[in-house]
Motif scaffolding. Sequence first.
Motif: not given
Length: 538
Positions: A230-234
């Motif tokens: 989820d870090i990438f889309p965040t």
Amino acid sequence: DPSRETIAKLLKRHGYTNAIFGKWHLGHREKYLPLQNGFDEYAGLICSNDMWPVDYDGKPLTGKKRSYYPPMSFWKGNQPSERIETLSDQGMLTNKITKQAVDFINRNKNNPFFLYLPHPMPHQPIAASDKFLGKSKLGLYGDVIMEIDWSVGQIINALKNNDIDNNTLIIYASDNGPWLNYGKWGGSAGPLREGKGSMWEGGARVPCIMRWPEKIKPGQTSSNIAATIDIFPTVAEIIGEKKIKTKIDGTSLMPLLDGTPDANPRSELYYYYGENLIAVRKGKYKLVFPHVYRSYKKVKPGENLHPGAYAQGKAGLELYNLETDIGETTDLAAQFPSIVNDLQTLGEKARSILGDKLTGKTGSESYETVCGSQPPAVKFSHLAIGKDLALGDSPHQKYPGESISALVNGIGGTINYRDPSWQGFEAKDLIATIDLGEIKNINSVRVRFLQDQVVWIFLPKKVQIEHSVDGKTFELVHQSFPDNGFSYVQDVFEFKVKLKEIESRYVRVKGFNLNTCPDYHPGAGGPSWVFADEIIIQ
């Protein structure tokens, strides 16, 4: 896949300067290294810190699996810069990459930057610098964690000193649970079940701390489901990227970070171990599917920095309420069959997309669908197949080929040195004599060698091909001297001689080993390898 979008590539397109200092371990070929994948600076280890010929207590290894690893190097950019030979050397890694990180922050304070700092510690083997040895009063593991804590403090101080900490997002997390068979040197999972290498909460659940003074209200705690993916889309949402070039599986956590009431960006989670779907979670319930798993129960942890043995556990179809039973101690499957059915449907959804080796399912986005099957074997038809073969020296026990006759079985290897077609010779020459059984007309002889210098596999310094009618007197018909200058090229090289229909019975091929790695190589002075896979006589 270098064509995939990554956080670093995305941020670079938006004007960020990117650096990674620490453990990479995403491929050691040049095209897979950080500078070719969105980063502007790199310093650290290209592999795990236990991939070296040294034992966990710092003593040299002999005769064990890991003793075949080359010496470890600390890399800068695309090149190794210095050797890491002892645990004392490893003890300086935290200090070394922290200094690199602080320097990077100081140099980039006036422009947007992305800093990725994957510490090699506390992965085994653990080590700390002299400054922290014995300081924690909690043993070596405590010293290691204390030094990492110091490192985080240095990073935050650098941000504050440059007056950029208020608008900098810091994410601190781990990759997996503790390696419990190392005992007091491996960490603790607290109330969680099991540890690293399992999909019980002790193996998969880790803390995550985020700090961003301008956006995140201090002192908050969240029990919502979130994952590293989820870090990438965040990050994409933070910089205003509306459309990421390639499909990803994560979801933005910004609603949690900015305090949106009742935010719940992720309500479901798939627990995969490799290509096996082990469990699914929806809300507070986790359904575990039948599987055999690594366990640390009822086994004695290791001593003196060494690991203990693993046990083996066996799970059935089990349901747990992670809100009231974080330790996964009470199976509720019989009590709540409707919840089990609901989560089984979620499991089938996961399998339809990502596949599942446990149930033999291939998904629309599983490895086989996206990447295809393994490369097919290279097959040859020639006179020497199945004929008698005599080797001057036996191949190394780790790379023996499919059989002692692997050089004349009609099957060639791929560029992967682990392909069983290859026979590997460590600091020894390949000398292979083939008896065709009777006099034959021979038009050509070919021999295939592998080059993969990153793992110490070099072309022979000299290749000779000879033939004989009686097996006693041999005539040299080919001699070449392959180029063994520094190269990242990983490929199969073929050496061939065309003959004018000579009549002969015996063919001998010689591949002379360098014996030691050249001075330019990170393993300079260590034993070099020659890998061969087929001698083709036509």
